[in-house]
Design a protein around this motif. Structure first.
Motif, mmCIF file in Angstrom:
data_model
loop_
_atom_site.group_PDB
_atom_site.id
_atom_site.type_symbol
_atom_site.label_atom_id
_atom_site.label_comp_id
_atom_site.label_asym_id
_atom_site.label_seq_id
_atom_site.Cartn_x
_atom_site.Cartn_y
_atom_site.Cartn_z
ATOM 1 N N ARG A 109 0.862 -1.185 0.000
ATOM 2 C CA ARG A 109 0.000 0.000 0.000
ATOM 3 C C ARG A 109 0.896 1.231 0.000
ATOM 4 N N TYR A 111 1.176 5.543 -0.290
ATOM 5 C CA TYR A 111 0.605 6.883 -0.329
ATOM 6 C C TYR A 111 1.647 7.833 -0.899
ATOM 7 N N TRP A 265 -4.067 5.050 6.860
ATOM 8 C CA TRP A 265 -4.497 4.533 5.560
ATOM 9 C C TRP A 265 -6.023 4.466 5.480
#
Length: 292
Positions: A109, A111, A265
């Motif tokens: 994941r 960002y 998240w």
């Protein structure tokens, strides 16, 4: 965790050399139990430089692998707590470790508040990024830039390999609207993102400006990597948070750190556009660049 990664690396090198643990122990004049503790990342193993070098020589390790393992084992002696600032010529040692973790992950994941993630960048976009001063690669060293760009392109094969990891990306709208190079480069880049989302293991969400303040605004860019479970469904390796700066990186794996970033998240996921809306916005911005 550093010790577990060292152990995996030594085990991989030993297997690649064709040696069993018993054969390696005999040639190194060590007990099999000692090698077993090393390869399992036992907490109390001491890594003397001479012993590490002996193992590297026996296993026929490459220069790159040798430099990386010497740096990693030195970090255990110096108790650096995951700060990796071994930036020499070529690829930084701390980033080599990240590449190994990335390749082993079952899900990633990411960002990104400023740039398209490396796994989704086009070559032309990456060339613009590596020309900027202040990064880990000398902006004036063309050869090093090209090697770094080629590595970035090759890493993207991770997304289409057998048992590819699930990649989930959240990007700020600013990433899409800030020109990196010419409009042509940006159109190609945005179309590359859209093409990547056609893969079953890739999702991209955009945080619009209108989403307002969100938890990621307090953190900067980060990656969360999860790793495969064993045959009993148990966690073999804890998740890892990766934070990168210009001259080093931090790797976090304590439970409270993982929990904090999972909450961050989740907050951003709630505020971001869904997949369909994100694709529509990316296409819309690409068309704006075409008209520019």
């Amino acid at each position: 965790m550093l010790r577990r990664q060292i152990g995996r690396k030594f085990e991989s090198l030993r297997r690649a050399s064709g040696l069993t643990m018993e054969q390696a122990a005999e040639q190194l004049d060590r007990a099999r139990a000692t090698l077993h503790r090393i390869e399992n990342g036992a907490e109390h193993v001491r890594y003397r430089q001479a012993d590490v070098q002996q193992m590297l020589d026996l296993y026929g390790a490459s220069t790159e692998d040798s430099e990386l393992l010497l740096a990693m084992t030195a970090a255990t002696r110096e108790n650096k707590n995951w700060w990796h600032d071994y930036v020499g010529s070529g690829l930084p040692r701390w980033f080599q470790l990240y590449i190994g973790l990335e390749a082993a992950a079952s899900s990633i994941r990411k960002y990104q508040p400023e740039l398209v993630p490396g796994l989704l960048q086009t070559r032309a976009y990456a060339e613009q990024v590596f020309r900027m001063p202040g990064g880990s690669i000398d902006a004036e060293d063309h050869d090093e830039q090209q090697r770094a760009i080629q590595l970035r392109v090759e890493r993207q094969g991770l997304l289409t390999r057998f048992a590819a990891p699930q990649l989930s990306v959240i990007m700020n709208e600013a990433v899409l609207r800030r020109p990196v190079g010419s409009p042509t480069i940006m159109v190609e880049q945005l179309h590359q993102i859209l093409k990547a989302t056609e893969l079953p293991n890739v999702t991209v969400h955009v945080l619009e400006f209108s989403a307002g303040l969100h938890a990621g605004a307090m953190t900067g860019a980060f990656s969360i990597m999860d790793f495969p479970l064993d045959e009993c469904g148990k966690e073999v390796e804890p998740p890892v948070i990766y934070l990168e700066a210009a001259t080093g990186a931090i790797y976090l794996d304590k439970p409270h750190e993982i929990s904090a970033y999972n909450r961050i998240w989740a907050d951003m996921t709630d505020r971001a556009l869904n997949e369909s809306q994100s694709k529509m916005l990316i296409q819309q911005i690409a068309e704006e660049y075409i008209r520019a």
